[in-house]
Design an enzyme around this catalytic site. Structure first.
Site, short mmCIF file in Angstrom:
data_model
loop_
_atom_site.label_atom_id
_atom_site.label_comp_id
_atom_site.label_asym_id
_atom_site.label_seq_id
_atom_site.Cartn_x
_atom_site.Cartn_y
_atom_site.Cartn_z
N ARG A 1 22.06 27.61 35.67
CA ARG A 1 21.96 27.63 37.13
C ARG A 1 22.03 29.04 37.71
NH1 ARG A 1 27.63 24.92 38.83
NH2 ARG A 1 26.83 23.38 37.37
N GLU B 1 42.60 34.50 28.90
CA GLU B 1 42.37 34.84 30.31
C GLU B 1 43.07 33.78 31.14
OE1 GLU B 1 38.56 36.28 31.61
OE2 GLU B 1 38.83 35.41 33.59
N HIS C 1 28.22 34.36 32.70
CA HIS C 1 28.41 33.01 32.16
C HIS C 1 27.04 32.35 32.03
CE1 HIS C 1 30.60 28.84 32.82
NE2 HIS C 1 29.89 28.87 31.70
N HIS D 1 26.98 35.52 40.40
CA HIS D 1 26.54 35.18 41.76
C HIS D 1 25.41 36.07 42.26
CE1 HIS D 1 29.28 31.95 41.95
NE2 HIS D 1 30.28 32.74 41.60
N GLU E 1 30.72 34.69 28.91
CA GLU E 1 31.44 33.43 29.15
C GLU E 1 30.58 32.29 28.66
OE1 GLU E 1 32.69 32.73 33.11
OE2 GLU E 1 33.84 34.57 33.21
N ARG F 1 25.37 29.22 31.57
CA ARG F 1 25.71 27.79 31.61
C ARG F 1 24.62 26.97 30.95
NH1 ARG F 1 29.88 26.68 35.87
NH2 ARG F 1 29.45 24.54 35.33
N ASN G 1 31.84 40.34 37.24
CA ASN G 1 31.05 39.13 36.95
C ASN G 1 29.82 39.10 37.85
OD1 ASN G 1 30.12 36.40 37.26
ND2 ASN G 1 31.95 35.72 36.18
N HIS H 1 39.57 34.63 38.49
CA HIS H 1 39.07 33.52 39.30
C HIS H 1 39.66 33.58 40.71
CE1 HIS H 1 36.53 29.92 39.30
NE2 HIS H 1 37.20 29.68 40.41
N THR I 1 33.73 27.31 37.57
CA THR I 1 34.62 26.83 36.52
C THR I 1 35.91 26.30 37.14
OG1 THR I 1 33.72 28.60 35.18
CG2 THR I 1 35.64 27.46 34.31
N1 PXP Z 1 36.87 34.47 34.83
C1 PXP Z 1 36.30 33.29 34.46
C2 PXP Z 1 36.62 32.76 33.11
C3 PXP Z 1 35.43 32.61 35.32
O1 PXP Z 1 34.87 31.46 34.92
C4 PXP Z 1 35.12 33.18 36.57
C5 PXP Z 1 34.19 32.47 37.49
O2 PXP Z 1 32.90 32.53 37.01
C6 PXP Z 1 35.72 34.41 36.91
C7 PXP Z 1 36.61 35.01 36.02
C8 PXP Z 1 35.41 35.11 38.19
O3 PXP Z 1 35.79 34.34 39.28
P1 PXP Z 1 35.34 34.77 40.73
O4 PXP Z 1 33.85 34.72 40.75
O5 PXP Z 1 35.99 33.76 41.59
O6 PXP Z 1 35.85 36.17 40.95
#
Ligand code: PXP
Length: 250
Positions: free
Chosen positions: A52, A153, A46, A13, A72, A48, A10, A196, A103
């Site tokens: 952001r 998921e 994702h 960030h 996402e 949004r 992901n 997550h 999330t």
């Molecule tokens: N899966 C989903 C559906 C999420 O919303 C997120 C957070 O954006 C993640 C996985 C990844 O989470 P993390 O950034 O805490 O590893």
């Protein structure tokens, strides 16, 4: 049990850091390419409502990489239109509140089925592999199956939080919930992903659940990348996941 658990990286960030200065650096698409070259099996982003982190142009650039993109999205008409246009490999429906930092909690598939079910139907009809980001509860899994989503998921946030705060008994309970939910989802014929808050240790542990086919991980990898570089963080994560799987298979 599949031999291999996929890693979706992901890059939200990475975009968060870029947007802190509103410029082009660091570039989520460049980091996504490095992640794929280092062994990641796909990329997750994702988009949004408030943009952001990931921007519309990022989605196009991530698609252009040619690696599987897990898009996402909230179950809204705007996001549905973007997904149908972009045609990512997969779409993961997540809840979205403007004020949350990330999330929080899984999708309320039972309470919001009137909103979610039509979106699932349209995405599936467009050939996009749909997953629903849900709490590890049987009721949510039953509903996902009823809606025709091929994938769920499981939200690992409560488990990871319990580990982080040293609440051993709660962590054990939360892990059992995840293990039970993964097994139940597999029985329903759903493919099981999880994500997550995962780090090396928790990813290694959850990769040992036979039903789990994919982990989606972002924040921890971005933090690790500051210390050891993104490719090395991805390679170390892949090795942890493979270790967890091998141990379970032995
Ligand atoms: N899966 C989903 C559906 C999420 O919303 C997120 C957070 O954006 C993640 C996985 C990844 O989470 P993390 O950034 O805490 O590893």
């Amino acid at each position: 049990m599949t031999e291999h658990v996929r890693l979706g990286v992901n890059v939200d960030h990475v975009a968060t850091v870029r947007n802190a200065r509103d410029g082009d650096s660091p570039d989520p698409a460049r980091i996504a390419r490095l992640a794929i070259e280092a062994g990641a099996d796909g990329v997750t982003a994702h988009l949004r409502e408030d943009r952001r982190h990931i921007r519309d142009a990022d989605v196009e650039r991530l698609m252009a990489l040619g690696a599987p993109l897990n898009f996402e999205m909230a179950a809204t008409p705007e996001m549905l239109a973007i997904a149908l246009r972009a045609k990512p490999h997969a779409a993961c429906l997540v809840p979205e509140k403007r004020e949350e930092r990330t999330t929080e909690g899984g999708l309320d598939v039972v309470g919001q089925k009137g909103l979610v079910a039509p979106v699932v139907k349209e995405l599936v009809a467009a050939g996009i592999r749909v997953s629903l980001f849900v709490e590890p509860d049987a009721e949510a899994l039953d509903q996902a199956e009823l809606m025709g989503a091929p994938v769920v998921e499981l939200h690992t946030g409560s488990w990871c939080e319990a580990i982080a705060t040293g609440e051993g008994a709660r962590a054990e309970r939360e892990f059992k919930r995840l293990a039970d939910a993964a097994a139940y989802a597999a029985k329903l014929g759903l493919e099981v992903h999880a994500g997550h808050g995962l780090d090396y240790a928790s990813a290694e542990t959850i990769a040992g659940l036979p039903a789990v086919a994919e982990l989606n991980i972002g924040h921890f990898l971005v933090g690790e990348a500051l210390a050891i570089g993104f490719p090395e963080a991805v390679r170390t994560m892949k090795a942890a996941i493979a270790r967890g799987r091998r141990r379970a298979a032995a």
